[in-house]
Design a protein around this motif. Structure first.
Motif, PDB file in Angstrom:
ATOM      1  N   PHE A   1      -7.144   1.994  -8.767  1.00  0.00           N
ATOM      2  CA  PHE A   1      -6.882   0.804  -8.127  1.00  0.00           C
ATOM      3  C   PHE A   1      -5.539  -0.111  -8.101  1.00  0.00           C
ATOM      4  O   PHE A   1      -5.053  -0.639  -7.881  1.00  0.00           O
ATOM      5  CB  PHE A   1      -7.016   1.163  -6.438  1.00  0.00           C
ATOM      6  N   THR A   2      -6.341  -1.275  -8.515  1.00  0.00           N
ATOM      7  CA  THR A   2      -6.067  -2.216  -8.548  1.00  0.00           C
ATOM      8  C   THR A   2      -4.885  -2.701  -9.096  1.00  0.00           C
ATOM      9  O   THR A   2      -4.483  -3.198  -9.936  1.00  0.00           O
ATOM     10  CB  THR A   2      -7.177  -3.717  -8.657  1.00  0.00           C
ATOM     11  N   SER A   3      -5.493  -1.927 -10.820  1.00  0.00           N
ATOM     12  CA  SER A   3      -4.788  -1.552 -12.147  1.00  0.00           C
ATOM     13  C   SER A   3      -3.471  -1.616 -11.493  1.00  0.00           C
ATOM     14  O   SER A   3      -2.812  -1.509 -11.846  1.00  0.00           O
ATOM     15  CB  SER A   3      -5.646  -0.880 -13.114  1.00  0.00           C
ATOM     16  N   SER A   4      -3.466  -0.289 -10.784  1.00  0.00           N
ATOM     17  CA  SER A   4      -2.041   0.606 -10.074  1.00  0.00           C
ATOM     18  C   SER A   4      -1.286  -0.735  -8.895  1.00  0.00           C
ATOM     19  O   SER A   4       0.059  -0.622  -9.629  1.00  0.00           O
ATOM     20  CB  SER A   4      -2.269   1.860  -9.259  1.00  0.00           C
TER      21      SER A   4
ATOM     22  N   SER B   1       3.622  -4.434  -8.804  1.00  0.00           N
ATOM     23  CA  SER B   1       3.509  -6.007  -8.383  1.00  0.00           C
ATOM     24  C   SER B   1       4.732  -6.098  -9.352  1.00  0.00           C
ATOM     25  O   SER B   1       5.826  -6.703  -8.839  1.00  0.00           O
ATOM     26  CB  SER B   1       2.573  -6.012  -7.930  1.00  0.00           C
ATOM     27  N   ALA B   2       4.317  -5.998 -10.192  1.00  0.00           N
ATOM     28  CA  ALA B   2       4.862  -6.073 -11.906  1.00  0.00           C
ATOM     29  C   ALA B   2       6.165  -5.540 -12.209  1.00  0.00           C
ATOM     30  O   ALA B   2       7.044  -6.654 -12.051  1.00  0.00           O
ATOM     31  CB  ALA B   2       3.879  -6.348 -12.927  1.00  0.00           C
TER      32      ALA B   2
ATOM     33  N   LEU C   1       0.788  -1.349  -0.260  1.00  0.00           N
ATOM     34  CA  LEU C   1      -0.113   0.213   0.026  1.00  0.00           C
ATOM     35  C   LEU C   1       1.198   1.489  -0.545  1.00  0.00           C
ATOM     36  O   LEU C   1       0.219   2.445  -0.699  1.00  0.00           O
ATOM     37  CB  LEU C   1      -0.905  -0.778   1.163  1.00  0.00           C
ATOM     38  N   GLU C   2       1.700   1.587   0.612  1.00  0.00           N
ATOM     39  CA  GLU C   2       2.668   2.659   0.444  1.00  0.00           C
ATOM     40  C   GLU C   2       3.325   2.826  -0.563  1.00  0.00           C
ATOM     41  O   GLU C   2       3.488   3.604  -1.139  1.00  0.00           O
ATOM     42  CB  GLU C   2       3.606   1.958   1.906  1.00  0.00           C
ATOM     43  N   GLY C   3       3.604   1.437  -1.583  1.00  0.00           N
ATOM     44  CA  GLY C   3       4.470   1.684  -2.535  1.00  0.00           C
ATOM     45  C   GLY C   3       3.405   2.303  -3.194  1.00  0.00           C
ATOM     46  O   GLY C   3       3.610   3.245  -4.317  1.00  0.00           O
ATOM     47  N   ALA C   4       1.602   1.465  -3.978  1.00  0.00           N
ATOM     48  CA  ALA C   4       1.092   2.154  -4.581  1.00  0.00           C
ATOM     49  C   ALA C   4       0.849   3.744  -4.336  1.00  0.00           C
ATOM     50  O   ALA C   4       0.493   4.313  -5.779  1.00  0.00           O
ATOM     51  CB  ALA C   4       0.094   1.480  -4.061  1.00  0.00           C
TER      52      ALA C   4
END
Length: 544
Positions: free
Chosen positions: A324-327, A332-333, A238-241
């Motif tokens: 959000f999920t796309s980001s 992650s990728a 979450l922090e990275g996003a």
């Protein structure tokens, strides 16, 4: 004893009692409430005893206990303890943001005889959000449920904190005055019996805009809870996003510094229409508090954070679940690709190692005289102001080309700073910005240390004088009272001049001297009063 034996006798009849099937999105509390009404037991404790083996435990509407007993007594027909805890209680709301270890511990607690401290372990009690979960219902859902199923029941998504609007019918939910308020704490109730009342909205809500915001927010909460597995959203992910999104908005500088003024202003403006909803504290629009709260979540991992804080940030930065999920998937990728690249090509270098290398490179270039400060900064890839600050720390003189600080202004500013004058006062008197004064402090050899020492001495002398005056005038009141009278002075001296403070605390009188000082010689007082009475009597000529 007779009543307890009768309850156990009723529990033995459970095999002969009919069970009900789950309704769509139904909570465990709702199903047991329907069973209580179906079975016709006059007391709530009878139903609780039959299903949970106790007249009260298990009656919690949000995070119930004794699920293992329930599964055993129903022969698993309603599901396992893990399934019930994760899908039919409010644990489903918290699960995406907590680790699998915490989830397993929560399930074990709910399967046992007690859920004591469970809300503390989930971070609910320390979150500054309310810890109770009021029962909520949609009037339109109630009517449709009665028509379709013959029952009005509690929908799980309606119970989630942050859901104030029914996602299906786009109308405000009603709130029950039972259970979470302490009224009917151990009762089994359905929406039609729960004394529903409209939600109380604060002044922060604007009718049309706010219901749209609340609806969008509710859909985000429901989408995350319904589609994301437990333990998926780790604190580091979450922090990275969040950091990546803030960088896309231009709110993180090249050096990784957050532009807190822009960040807090945007966040407060976004949540302002939600302030006034029951789950949102009134201070969520305070910029200073918001900056502190966001800073805690963006500077390193933080466990035990209430999901509402994450939902508010996600809604602010990403607006909806899909974005959000796309980001997160892209992040992650990227992290996976970088990890593989680092493993195959070269060893990992920490940021501190890179910084140390750049310091050494700058020192070599400046001492060798191979290039100017600007050229050296360009060579190692840092800002000129940063290079000047690094050179000053390494005691390397820097050639200046003044643009704002001419010699007379610069000398005046340096003199004031060496005297310990605050940066803001210096900037105001010499007519430059605070940033310019800060740059001067960091790039003039020995100036920052001299300014810091001078201010420390000034603070020490001022606070010592304040404390000595307090001790002289009010020393008999004791340290606790003096500390309350001048808390800033006491705290500064305690942190920076503790030895002096200990030597100058008021001296307390011993208990023995206090008792002696307060002791009354009653015999002497009686003789004195007797003499005074005789004198007055003689003056009045009254016979005794």
């Amino acid at each position: 004893m007779v009543l307890i034996s009768w309850w156990y006798w009723m529990a033995d009849l459970l095999d002969q009692l009919a069970l009900l099937d789950w309704l769509p999105e139904e909570t465990l509390f709702s199903l047991v409430s329907r069973l209580h009404r179906l079975w016709g037991f006059p007391l709530a404790g009878q139903t609780c005893m039959a299903l949970f083996g106790h007249p009260q435990q298990g009656a919690q509407h949000d995070l119930p206990s004794r699920l293992a007993t329930l599964v055993s007594r129903t022969n698993g027909r309603l599901g396992t303890a893990v399934e019930l805890a994760r899908t039919r209680t409010l644990l489903a709301y918290y699960a995406p943001f907590i680790s699998t270890q915490v989830i397993d511990a929560a399930v074990a607690s709910m399967a046992s005889d007690s859920v004591a401290h469970l809300k503390l372990k989930l971070g609910i009690l320390t979150s500054r959000f309310r810890a109770n979960h009021p029962l909520k219902s949609c009037p339109q859902c109630i009517r449709e449920d009665v028509e379709r199923h013959g029952w009005a029941y509690w929908h799980a998504p309606h119970q989630f904190p942050g859901v104030w609007v029914c996602p299906a019918h786009e109308r405000w939910l009603q709130v029950s005055s039972l259970k979470s308020t302490g009224v009917g704490r151990f009762h089994w109730v359905l929406p039609s019996q729960s004394r529903p009342r409209p939600q109380e909205h604060g002044a922060g809500l604007v009718a049309n805009e706010s219901i749209e915001m609340a609806l969008s927010f509710a859909r985000l909460v429901v989408d995350v809870t319904s589609n994301i597995d437990a333990g998926t959203y780790t604190a580091s992910l979450l922090e990275g996003a969040y950091r990546r999104r803030l960088s896309e908005f231009g709110w993180i500088g090249e050096g990784g510094r957050f532009r807190w003024s822009d960040i807090s202003e945007s966040y407060c403006r976004h949540v302002r229409t939600l302030v006034g909803c029951a789950d949102i504290p009134d201070d969520m629009h305070d910029r200073e508090r918001v900056a502190v709260q966001l800073g805690r979540m963006l500077r390193g991992s933080r466990s035990g954070t209430h999901p509402l804080r994450h939902y508010l940030i996600i809604h602010w930065l990403f607006a909806d679940f899909n974005t959000f999920t796309s980001s997160v998937e892209a992040l992650s990728a990227t992290a996976l690709s970088e990890s593989r690249s680092l493993k195959s090509e070269k060893p990992y270098r920490s940021q501190s190692a890179v910084g140390d290398k750049r310091h050494a490179q700058l020192r070599e270039l400046l001492i060798a005289g191979q290039c100017t400060l600007t050229g050296a900064a360009r060579t190692i890839g840092i800002d000129v102001a940063t290079a000047m600050a690094w050179a000053t720390k390494m005691n390397i003189p820097v050639l200046r080309r003044p643009k704002t600080l001419k010699d007379d202004v610069r000398n005046q500013a340096i003199g004031m700073l060496r005297s310990g004058v605050a940066k803001a006062d210096v900037a105001r008197q010499v007519g430059v910005s605070i940033q310019t004064v800060t740059r001067l402090l960091l790039t003039e050899l020995g100036l920052h240390e001299a300014w810091r020492d001078s201010r420390h001495s000034a603070h020490r002398n001022r606070y010592r004088a304040v404390w000595q005056e307090l001790v002289h005038n009010y020393g008999a009141a004791g340290v606790k009272i003096l500390r309350a009278m001048e808390p800033a002075a006491y705290v500064w001296l305690y942190r920076h001049d503790r030895d002096w403070l200990n030597e100058h605390k008021p001296r307390l009188k011993s208990a023995e001297s206090s008792r002696n000082a307060n002791r009354v010689d009653w015999d002497s007082r009686d003789r004195s009063l007797s003499h005074d009475v005789r004198v007055v009597a003689e003056r009045l000529r009254l016979p005794l």
